[in-house]
Structure formats: structure tokens, C-alpha cells
Design an enzyme around this catalytic site. Structure first.
Site: not given
Ligand code: AKB
Length: 320
Positions: A52, A8, A147, A143
Site C-alpha cells: 500500500d 499499481g 493532477k 482528479y
Molecule cells: C480518466 O478518464 O479519468 C482518465 C484520464 C484521462 O486521466 N482516463
């Protein structure tokens, strides 16, 4: 001698971290990779290759061939974009991390891994002020779920296989070199670009939406300090809370007016407002400060000074 792989390297963090690591460890020892092309300074000053991370066979060959000792895995689909294609985002965020963890487990030469977590691991049931290191975590975004699952996997690989993986729960990162893409905290970068270009910004979160933020230089310093710390000084084996400053669009807009007095801002909240409302307004990072002796250097006026100056330079250069 360290030989470092950055996954990345063309992104917001990677494009700056790569240069800093090359300064510290030698240009030829930091291997920048991405699925997309990189800025010229990344390609000119050291090795860059398209790679990748989802391709586990290519990844393990690369790591063995280049005798990699440390990996920074920075590639991810951020919160806003992930909500648009949740299953694909889950797949990319999780499978890429699992590929890295497996490589670190299998290749003995790989001694350390960095993988960023995020304030997105927290959710609506988490205390929003001075969010503790260990607390209720019920993230509502794909997301955030990826995480949080990633943090658990990192700790699992550390405890079960001894993989030394280190992580920080980054807040929104403010930087001028490479813009972020698809995050809920992106307004804190967009606002500066639009102020310089158009003297006007339409924010996708409300005026008083306070969110944890950090200037990129501080984030890089924190990341490298964490990677250079002796393992025995670290008390967290998943991801540390880390805090810079807490900002709302109204606060940033007010500070921008020092440079652009006729700057105007309007508010048109979209789906990212709901995400922001479930994230902390401030974070308690006392464990990280204690273990690393770290503290942020950039306050809002410092950030505004650098952002306005650098964006103006960038625009001037693009016009000549
Ligand atoms: C997002 O806004 O998704 C990122 C984060 C806070 O991980 N910048």
C-alpha cells in the site's frame, strides 16, 4: 543494473507495463505491487507483492530492501470515481505521490520516477483545440486538481532536491487486458466489450463528444521512451502533453460496424459529459515529439482490429 518498482501493477496500465519492463530489464528485476491481487501472468513471471503506497514506512523499507533504482507510481482514483468521494480521492492521489517523492528524495539509489498526469489538468478556460503544452489550466474535477497540483510538486522536487521525476499527460487509454475503472474516457474501452458481448452499447457521453485517446501499446512505448531518455534532452520537468488520436463514440461505433454490422449505440449522458466538455478535443504534443522523437503508431482501424480480436478470444477462453 536497474531494479524497478511498479505501484499499481494490477491496473489498466500496470498490468501491461510490468510485462514490457520485465522483457527489457529481466523478470526478477521488476517488482510488481498493488493493494489488490494481480493477473496470473504478473505473479507467475516475476516478483509480486501486496503493498500500500499510502503506508510510507512499509514503502521506504521495500525500496531499501530491494535496492530499487526506478519507481513507476501508477495508482490513482480516476476522474469519475473521484467526483463521488472528492476528499478521499484527493487524499489518496496526493498523499501517495508525496510518499513517492519523499522516498525518491531520501533514498539515494532511486534515480528516476514515473508518475502519470492526465488531460484532466485542463479545464473550461483552456483552448480545446490543439491544447498547448503551457496554457491556462483551471481544472474543474478533483482528479484534475490533484493532477495539476501533482505536476507542480514534481517540478518542485526536481528543482529543489534534484529528484528526476518524469510524467506524461495521458489521454484516455484504450486496452483489452485490464479494463479501466471510474474514468471519463472509459467509454472508449466499454464500447468494444459491449459490442462483442451484446452488440449494443449505451454511452455516458454524447455521440459527438470528441476526446483525446491512445492505444495502450503506444502509451507504453511513449512511457518507456521518456524514462530511457537522457535527462539533458528533456525540456519539460513537470508533465509532457502527449497525443494519439481524437475520437467520439459515434466514430468508434461506425468503425466497430466493420466487424459487427448490426451493432447499435444509444446515448444517455451522465455527469461525466460535463467533465468531458471541459477537457481538450485535441492536444499539441510537439514538445514531446521533438524531445523524444516519438510518434503514435495506432490509428482507429488498427485499434478496432486488435480490440475486437482480443476481446473475442478472451470471451471464448472464459467459456471453455
Ligand atoms: C480518466 O478518464 O479519468 C482518465 C484520464 C484521462 O486521466 N482516463
Amino acid at each position: 543494473m536497474e531494479r524497478i518498482l511498479i505501484i499499481g501493477a494490477s491496473g489498466q496500465i500496470g498490468s501491461e507495463l510490468t510485462l514490457k519492463l520485465r522483457e527489457l530489464y529481466g523478470h526478477e528485476n521488476v517488482f510488481a505491487t498493488d493493494v489488490k491481487d494481480a493477473p496470473p501472468d504478473i505473479k507467475e513471471k516475476g516478483p509480486f507483492q501486496l503493498l500500500d503506497v499510502m503506508d510510507d514506512k512499509h514503502l521506504i523499507h521495500f525500496v531499501i530492501r530491494h535496492k530499487i533504482t526506478q519507481i513507476y507510481h501508477l495508482a490513482a482514483v480516476l476522474s469519475g470515481n473521484a467526483e463521488k468521494l472528492p476528499v478521499q480521492a484527493w487524499h489518496i492521489n496526493m498523499d501517495s505521490l508525496m510518499n513517492i517523492l519523499e522516498v525518491a528524495k531520501l533514498v539515494e539509489e532511486v534515480k528516476k520516477v514515473f508518475w502519470p498526469s492526465s488531460i484532466a489538468v485542463f479545464g473550461a478556460t483552456t483552448p480545446r483545440q490543439m491544447t498547448p503544452q503551457i496554457t491556462l489550466m483551471e481544472p474543474s474535477t478533483v482528479y484534475g486538481v490533484s493532477k495539476l497540483a501533482g505536476e507542480r510538486w514534481c517540478e518542485y522536487y526536481y528543482k529543489r532536491y534534484g529528484v528526476d521525476i518524469r510524467s506524461l499527460r495521458y489521454p484516455g487509454l484504450i486496452s483489452h487486458k485490464t479494463e479501466p475503472g471510474g474514468g471519463t474516457t472509459d467509454w472508449a474501452v466499454e464500447i468494444y466489450y459491449e459490442a462483442v458481448k451484446k452488440k449494443q452499447y449505451t454511452s455516458f457521453v454524447n455521440a459527438d463528444t470528441i476526446m483525446p485517446m491512445m492505444f495502450m501499446d503506444d502509451a507504453i512505448k511513449a512511457t518507456i521512451s521518456l524514462m530511457e531518455a537522457g535527462r539533458s534532452s528533456l525540456t519539460t520537468h513537470s508533465a509532457y502533453n502527449i497525443s494519439g488520436l481524437n475520437l467520439s463514440p459515434a466514430m468508434v461505433a461506425e468503425d466497430i460496424k466493420r466487424y459487427i454490422p448490426d451493432f447499435s449505440i444509444e446515448y444517455l449522458p451522465d455527469f461525466r459529459q460535463h467533465i468531458a466538455d471541459t477537457w481538450p478535443q485535441s492536444v499539441d504534443d510537439s514538445d514531446f515529439r521533438h524531445d523524444i522523437g516519438w510518434q503514435p503508431a495506432f490509428a482507429l482501424p488498427d485499434i478496432t482490429d486488435v480490440m475486437i480480436d482480443e476481446i473475442r478470444k478472451k470471451i471464448r477462453t472464459s467459456l471453455t
